[in-house]
Design a protein around this motif. Structure first.
Motif, PDB file in Angstrom:
ATOM      1  N   ARG A  10     -10.632  13.340 -41.302  1.00 13.48           N
ATOM      2  CA  ARG A  10      -9.751  12.218 -41.611  1.00 13.48           C
ATOM      3  C   ARG A  10      -9.321  12.253 -43.084  1.00 13.48           C
ATOM      4  O   ARG A  10     -10.063  12.712 -43.948  1.00 13.48           O
ATOM      5  CB  ARG A  10     -10.455  10.891 -41.347  1.00 13.48           C
ATOM      6  CG  ARG A  10     -10.960  10.711 -39.949  1.00 13.48           C
ATOM      7  CD  ARG A  10      -9.836  10.432 -38.975  1.00 13.48           C
ATOM      8  NE  ARG A  10     -10.361  10.383 -37.617  1.00 13.48           N
ATOM      9  CZ  ARG A  10      -9.733  10.849 -36.543  1.00 13.48           C
ATOM     10  NH1 ARG A  10      -8.542  11.397 -36.677  1.00 13.48           N
ATOM     11  NH2 ARG A  10     -10.279  10.766 -35.350  1.00 13.48           N
ATOM     12  N   GLU A  82      -5.218   7.933 -43.749  1.00 11.42           N
ATOM     13  CA  GLU A  82      -5.385   7.234 -42.480  1.00 11.42           C
ATOM     14  C   GLU A  82      -6.331   6.050 -42.631  1.00 11.42           C
ATOM     15  O   GLU A  82      -6.255   5.082 -41.868  1.00 11.42           O
ATOM     16  CB  GLU A  82      -5.951   8.188 -41.434  1.00 11.42           C
ATOM     17  CG  GLU A  82      -5.094   9.408 -41.165  1.00 11.42           C
ATOM     18  CD  GLU A  82      -5.854  10.460 -40.387  1.00 11.42           C
ATOM     19  OE1 GLU A  82      -5.766  10.446 -39.137  1.00 11.42           O
ATOM     20  OE2 GLU A  82      -6.546  11.283 -41.021  1.00 11.42           O
ATOM     21  N   MET A  83      -7.249   6.140 -43.595  1.00 14.47           N
ATOM     22  CA  MET A  83      -8.245   5.111 -43.823  1.00 14.47           C
ATOM     23  C   MET A  83      -8.313   4.832 -45.319  1.00 14.47           C
ATOM     24  O   MET A  83      -8.169   5.755 -46.125  1.00 14.47           O
ATOM     25  CB  MET A  83      -9.621   5.569 -43.313  1.00 14.47           C
ATOM     26  CG  MET A  83      -9.609   6.110 -41.899  1.00 14.47           C
ATOM     27  SD  MET A  83     -11.217   6.775 -41.359  1.00 14.47           S
ATOM     28  CE  MET A  83     -12.065   5.250 -40.951  1.00 14.47           C
ATOM     29  N   ARG A 125      -4.557   3.367 -40.646  1.00 16.65           N
ATOM     30  CA  ARG A 125      -5.149   2.743 -39.457  1.00 16.65           C
ATOM     31  C   ARG A 125      -6.236   1.732 -39.787  1.00 16.65           C
ATOM     32  O   ARG A 125      -6.455   0.794 -39.016  1.00 16.65           O
ATOM     33  CB  ARG A 125      -5.740   3.832 -38.556  1.00 16.65           C
ATOM     34  CG  ARG A 125      -4.734   4.690 -37.807  1.00 16.65           C
ATOM     35  CD  ARG A 125      -4.396   4.121 -36.431  1.00 16.65           C
ATOM     36  NE  ARG A 125      -5.556   3.700 -35.667  1.00 16.65           N
ATOM     37  CZ  ARG A 125      -6.219   4.458 -34.795  1.00 16.65           C
ATOM     38  NH1 ARG A 125      -5.854   5.724 -34.600  1.00 16.65           N
ATOM     39  NH2 ARG A 125      -7.233   3.976 -34.115  1.00 16.65           N
ATOM     40  N   THR A 126      -6.963   1.935 -40.891  1.00 16.42           N
ATOM     41  CA  THR A 126      -8.039   1.008 -41.237  1.00 16.42           C
ATOM     42  C   THR A 126      -8.036   0.758 -42.740  1.00 16.42           C
ATOM     43  O   THR A 126      -7.748   1.659 -43.530  1.00 16.42           O
ATOM     44  CB  THR A 126      -9.431   1.536 -40.832  1.00 16.42           C
ATOM     45  OG1 THR A 126      -9.787   2.636 -41.664  1.00 16.42           O
ATOM     46  CG2 THR A 126      -9.468   1.973 -39.388  1.00 16.42           C
ATOM     47  N   TRP A 247     -11.800   1.817 -36.930  1.00 16.60           N
ATOM     48  CA  TRP A 247     -10.981   2.933 -36.445  1.00 16.60           C
ATOM     49  C   TRP A 247     -10.885   2.916 -34.919  1.00 16.60           C
ATOM     50  O   TRP A 247      -9.802   3.111 -34.352  1.00 16.60           O
ATOM     51  CB  TRP A 247     -11.573   4.247 -36.927  1.00 16.60           C
ATOM     52  CG  TRP A 247     -10.811   5.458 -36.451  1.00 16.60           C
ATOM     53  CD1 TRP A 247     -11.053   6.196 -35.321  1.00 16.60           C
ATOM     54  CD2 TRP A 247      -9.661   6.042 -37.074  1.00 16.60           C
ATOM     55  NE1 TRP A 247     -10.131   7.206 -35.213  1.00 16.60           N
ATOM     56  CE2 TRP A 247      -9.266   7.137 -36.275  1.00 16.60           C
ATOM     57  CE3 TRP A 247      -8.948   5.749 -38.231  1.00 16.60           C
ATOM     58  CZ2 TRP A 247      -8.175   7.929 -36.596  1.00 16.60           C
ATOM     59  CZ3 TRP A 247      -7.850   6.542 -38.557  1.00 16.60           C
ATOM     60  CH2 TRP A 247      -7.475   7.620 -37.741  1.00 16.60           C
TER      61      TRP A 247
END
Length: 366
Positions: A10, A82-83, A125-126, A247
Motif C-alpha cells: 500500500r 491510499e492511506m 481510502r482511509t 480499509w
C-alpha cells in the motif's frame, strides 16, 4: 501478515513523519512492506529518531507545512497515497503558551487542510487522525475518559486538539459518507507516550536522558503528577489496527473516535517513572524545583478508558509498566553508547514488541 497483511504494497502517507511518533510509525510501516511517504516541516530536534534510525532512505520524504494547503495538495497529487496517518502537530503544552497562534493553526487548520484535500481525492481510502488525550475537558476525576465525554482544553495545545476533533466530526458528517467512495475517517486519542528517540523539549524522559547522559541532575516541575505512561509502539499498534479495519470497512463506522492507552496499573506518578528508569541507569539523579512548574498550568491527573478499542478492534496494550520503562531506557543507553546502532536497536525493539504481542494473543499480531 500482521494487521492481516493490509499494509503490504500500500501507498501510505505519514504527516509529521520526522517527529518522535511519526518516525516510529514510518519505520514500522516500512517493515510491513508499505510504500511510505512522509510530509513534515523539517526535523524538529537534533538529535532525532528520524535521523538516528536512518529513515530518510526508507521512504519518500517531502518538506512542507500542513498550514500550506496548496503545497499539501501538490504533494498528495504527486505521492498519491491510499492511506493517510495524520500526526503533524505542534505537540508541546508549554510551547503552546509561548506561541498559541502557530499551535492552533498547525493543529486545527492543519487538520482542516488535510481533510479538505482528502475529500477531493478519491484515491485516498482511509484517514487516521491522531489528536491527543488532552482533547478531553480535564476535570481530573479518577476514572478514565471515554470517547463520548466532553472535549475542551484550558491550555492552547489542548484546545487546539479539541478543535481538530470538532473539525473532523463536522467533515465526516458533511462530506465523508460511510457508503460513499470517499475515505473512511477516524480519530484517535492517546496518553503520554515514551520511548527511545524522543528529544523534544519539556518532556520528562528526554529531559532526563539529556541530563543523565551529561552527568547532570534533573529538576522536576511536578514529581507527583500522574500520567498514563505507555511505550510509543502501543498506540501505534492501535493506529495500525484501526487503519486496517477502516480499509476493509468492517465492524467500525467512519467518524469513530478511539482511545489508546495503557492498563490502569501503568498510571504512575513522575517519580515512580524515574525510579524505574534509575534501576537501569544508576547515574540517574533528580530533585524537585518548586518554581519551575509555577509559570503555566499543567494537569496532575489524566487517564483514559480504552474499552471501546477492546470491544471494536480487539486492541489492548502489550507491555507492563516495567517493560515499557525497560524498552525506553535501554534504547537510550544503547544510543549513547553507540549512536550508529540506533537503526538496529529500533528494528530489534519492533521485533521484540511484535513477538510479545503474538505470544500474548493480540489479534493484529497473529
Amino acid at each position: 501478515m500482521m494487521f492481516a497483511g493490509i499494509y503490504r504494497g500500500r501507498r501510505v502517507l505519514v504527516t509529521g513523519h520526522t517527529g518522535f511518533k511519526g518516525s516510529w510509525l514510518s519505520a514500522w510501516l516500512a517493515e510491513l512492506g508499505a510504500t511510505v511517504g512522509g510530509y513534515s516541516n523539517g526535523v524538529p530536534t537534533s538529535p532525532s529518531h528520524f535521523d538516528a534510525a536512518a529513515l530518510r532512505d526508507r521512504l519518500t520524504h517531502y518538506d512542507g507545512d500542513v498550514r500550506d494547503r496548496a503545497r499539501l495538495a501538490a504533494m498528495l497529487d504527486e505521492f498519491a497515497p491510499e492511506m493517510v496517518f495524520h500526526l503533524a502537530a505542534q505537540a508541546l503544552v508549554r510551547q503552546s503558551y509561548a506561541d498559541p497562534v502557530t499551535t492552533f493553526e498547525t493543529n486545527a487548520i492543519g487538520t482542516l487542510n488535510l481533510l479538505e484535500c482528502a475529500r477531493t481525492r478519491p484515491g485516498i481510502r482511509t484517514v487516521v487522525l491522531i489528536t491527543s488525550d488532552k482533547a478531553y475537558r480535564n476535570v481530573e476525576w479518577t476514572w478514565g475518559y471515554r470517547e463520548t465525554d466532553a472535549l475542551g482544553g484550558d491550555d492552547p495545545y489542548s484546545g487546539s486538539k479539541a478543535c481538530a476533533e470538532l473539525i473532523a466530526h463536522s467533515y465526516v458528517k458533511s462530506f465523508f459518507s460511510p457508503e460513499g467512495s470517499l475515505a473512511a475517517v477516524a480519530t484517535t486519542r492517546a496518553g503520554n507516550v515514551i520511548g527511545g528517540g524522543d528529544w523534544a523539549a519539556d518532556r520528562i524522559v528526554p529531559d532526563c536522558v539529556r541530563a543523565w547522559s551529561a552527568g547532570q541532575v534533573v529538576r522536576l516541575r511536578h514529581p507527583h503528577a500522574t500520567r498514563p505512561w505507555q511505550h510509543v509502539l502501543e498506540p501505534l499498534s492501535g493506529y495500525l489496527t484501526l487503519g486496517a479495519r477502516l480499509w476493509t470497512r468492517t465492524g467500525i463506522a467512519s467518524g469513530s473516535a478511539y482511545n489508546f492507552g495503557p492498563d490502569a496499573t501503568v498510571n504512575q506518578p513522575v517519580e515512580a517513572l524515574l525510579a524505574a528508569m534509575a534501576r537501569l541507569w544508576p547515574e540517574a539523579r533528580w530533585e524537585q524545583d518548586p518554581e519551575a512548574g509555577a509559570a503555566v498550568k499543567e494537569a496532575t491527573l489524566l487517564k483514559l478508558c480504552c474499552d471501546l478499542a477492546l470491544a471494536d478492534l480487539q486492541w489492548r496494550p502489550v507491555l507492563s509498566f516495567d517493560e515499557c520503562v525497560r524498552f525506553t531506557t535501554e534504547w537510550y543507553r544503547d544510543y549513547y553508547a553507540d549512536p550508529a546502532g540506533a537503526r538496529a536497536r529500533t528494528l530489534a525493539q519492533l521485533d521484540h514488541y511484535t513477538a510479545l504481542a503474538a505470544a500474548r494473543g493480540l489479534p493484529w499480531a497473529q
